[in-house]
Design a protein around this motif. Sequence first.
Motif, mmCIF file in Angstrom:
data_model
loop_
_atom_site.group_PDB
_atom_site.id
_atom_site.type_symbol
_atom_site.label_atom_id
_atom_site.label_comp_id
_atom_site.label_asym_id
_atom_site.label_seq_id
_atom_site.Cartn_x
_atom_site.Cartn_y
_atom_site.Cartn_z
ATOM 1 N N VAL A 172 0.865 -1.183 0.000
ATOM 2 C CA VAL A 172 0.000 0.000 0.000
ATOM 3 C C VAL A 172 0.900 1.231 0.000
ATOM 4 O O VAL A 172 1.811 1.344 0.825
ATOM 5 C CB VAL A 172 -0.931 0.044 1.228
ATOM 6 C CG1 VAL A 172 -1.821 1.282 1.171
ATOM 7 C CG2 VAL A 172 -1.784 -1.214 1.297
ATOM 8 N N VAL A 204 -3.352 5.063 -2.067
ATOM 9 C CA VAL A 204 -4.345 5.722 -1.220
ATOM 10 C C VAL A 204 -4.043 7.215 -1.156
ATOM 11 O O VAL A 204 -2.934 7.619 -0.822
ATOM 12 C CB VAL A 204 -4.331 5.130 0.208
ATOM 13 C CG1 VAL A 204 -5.410 5.797 1.065
ATOM 14 C CG2 VAL A 204 -4.547 3.625 0.172
ATOM 15 N N ALA A 261 -7.664 4.020 -3.908
ATOM 16 C CA ALA A 261 -8.686 4.324 -2.904
ATOM 17 C C ALA A 261 -8.619 5.815 -2.594
ATOM 18 O O ALA A 261 -7.573 6.321 -2.195
ATOM 19 C CB ALA A 261 -8.462 3.508 -1.637
ATOM 20 N N VAL A 289 -9.850 8.843 -0.183
ATOM 21 C CA VAL A 289 -10.370 8.976 1.172
ATOM 22 C C VAL A 289 -11.107 10.304 1.329
ATOM 23 O O VAL A 289 -10.718 11.322 0.763
ATOM 24 C CB VAL A 289 -9.241 8.867 2.211
ATOM 25 C CG1 VAL A 289 -8.491 7.551 2.034
ATOM 26 C CG2 VAL A 289 -8.261 10.040 2.129
ATOM 27 N N VAL A 317 -13.542 5.883 0.302
ATOM 28 C CA VAL A 317 -13.431 5.349 1.655
ATOM 29 C C VAL A 317 -13.817 6.414 2.673
ATOM 30 O O VAL A 317 -13.320 7.539 2.632
ATOM 31 C CB VAL A 317 -11.992 4.862 1.918
ATOM 32 C CG1 VAL A 317 -11.876 4.275 3.311
ATOM 33 C CG2 VAL A 317 -11.597 3.823 0.873
ATOM 34 N N LEU A 347 -10.120 0.541 5.006
ATOM 35 C CA LEU A 347 -8.953 0.181 4.210
ATOM 36 C C LEU A 347 -8.381 -1.164 4.642
ATOM 37 O O LEU A 347 -7.845 -1.911 3.817
ATOM 38 C CB LEU A 347 -7.884 1.263 4.316
ATOM 39 C CG LEU A 347 -8.163 2.529 3.506
ATOM 40 C CD1 LEU A 347 -7.212 3.641 3.925
ATOM 41 C CD2 LEU A 347 -8.033 2.261 2.011
#
Length: 432
Positions: free
Chosen positions: A5, A164, A182, A184, A203, A209
């Motif tokens: 990640v 992310v 992703a 956020v 998210v 996550l």
Amino acid sequence: MYTHVIFDLDGTLLNTIDDLADAGNHICRAHGWPVHTVDEFKHMVGNGIPKLVERFAPAGTDGETLAQVLAEFSACYDAHKEDKTAPYPGIPELLTALKGQGVRMAVLSNKAHALAGPVVEHYFPGMFDAVQGALPDAPVKPDPTLLRALMERLGARPEATLFVGDSDVDVLTGKNGGLTVAGVLWGFRDRQELEGAGADWIVHAPDQLTAIVAGTARLDAGQAALAAALLRAGKLVALPTETVYGLAADATQERAVQANYDAKGRPETKPLNVLVDGMAMVERVCRDIPADAYRLAEAFWPGPLTMILWGKGTLPSIVPAGGDTQGVRCPDHPATLAVIRALGRPLACPSANRSGRPSPKSADDVLAQLGGKIDGVLDGGPCAVGVESTILDLTVTPYRILRQGGLARAELEAVLGPGKLDNTGKDSNRTK
């Protein structure tokens, strides 16, 4: 499961906006320039400090002044960068959980490299395998140059790496590097920007996550928009109905439908029924719809009745398994109806089990069979009916019940009238 990640820093891991805004406004006041709100600063950051200075300075400021202000801002921010900055709630716990799962983590920031590393180590000591900030001789995000170099250092494969971030710059960076992204919502930008840039996941909270990285995200019943975003991105999401949990894919995306067959281990000779939010959506995928179909829908939809009608050919042929008919149903569950309406498309949705195994009646049942094989499950609680829908074929005369489920024959006859139903039964291949 994702093995790696890569996180953005400001707005994703750390809430730095107040210190950035305070330093920027201090410089603005010193030069007699207008100051800006914190919300305005949220839309100025994301492309590095030089670009931030250019954005908070008045339009038309000359290059020499900008260079001077950059030095002043850097000195001011360096002296006050820890006044208000803190990790977002839940981030330390998220990082601890991921590290405990053996996930390798890194940070890619447009903050200068000499600053990014110490900041990360100060707030998250020992958590990250690598930190990469902006370099004078390399392009910054959303250019993927530094991302690719970072992945090479980590030995990260694109298909097993999640990016992310909280802005369109971050989403584009991940996409430019061929990664799943992703976006956020606790950071500096909003859902519209993230979805517009192409985020695969939206998210709401850090703990989501953990589930995404593990393989299957467990969503609560109020997260219909997130479930729809996953489906729109070609992902598979298990959804609750009043009968059993179904495994949903966007019925207009052939690859997603193929993935549905694969996840279930379902023979591709078995057609898939689709979930709709009403007859208007049925009319988009079916033709020559008899008046009785509208009567049945008015009487039993939303509810446990699947109607077999003539397909219109607007869905990929893999959905009806190359056949001419299409099964349609409007489920009686508010969360799943909300997903269909948010997506605006029918869902290819057989039961969310491995073929040949019991149909799931709860989110836990789904995870026991498909955990790690699908992208999400929307937890709507236990199913009220617990048996599959009744399937009624309206393409033959008299109409034929192909599967007796949650709706009794007598209830159908009460609406249709005498003589409309065939007395002989026939097993359907539109099951499990």
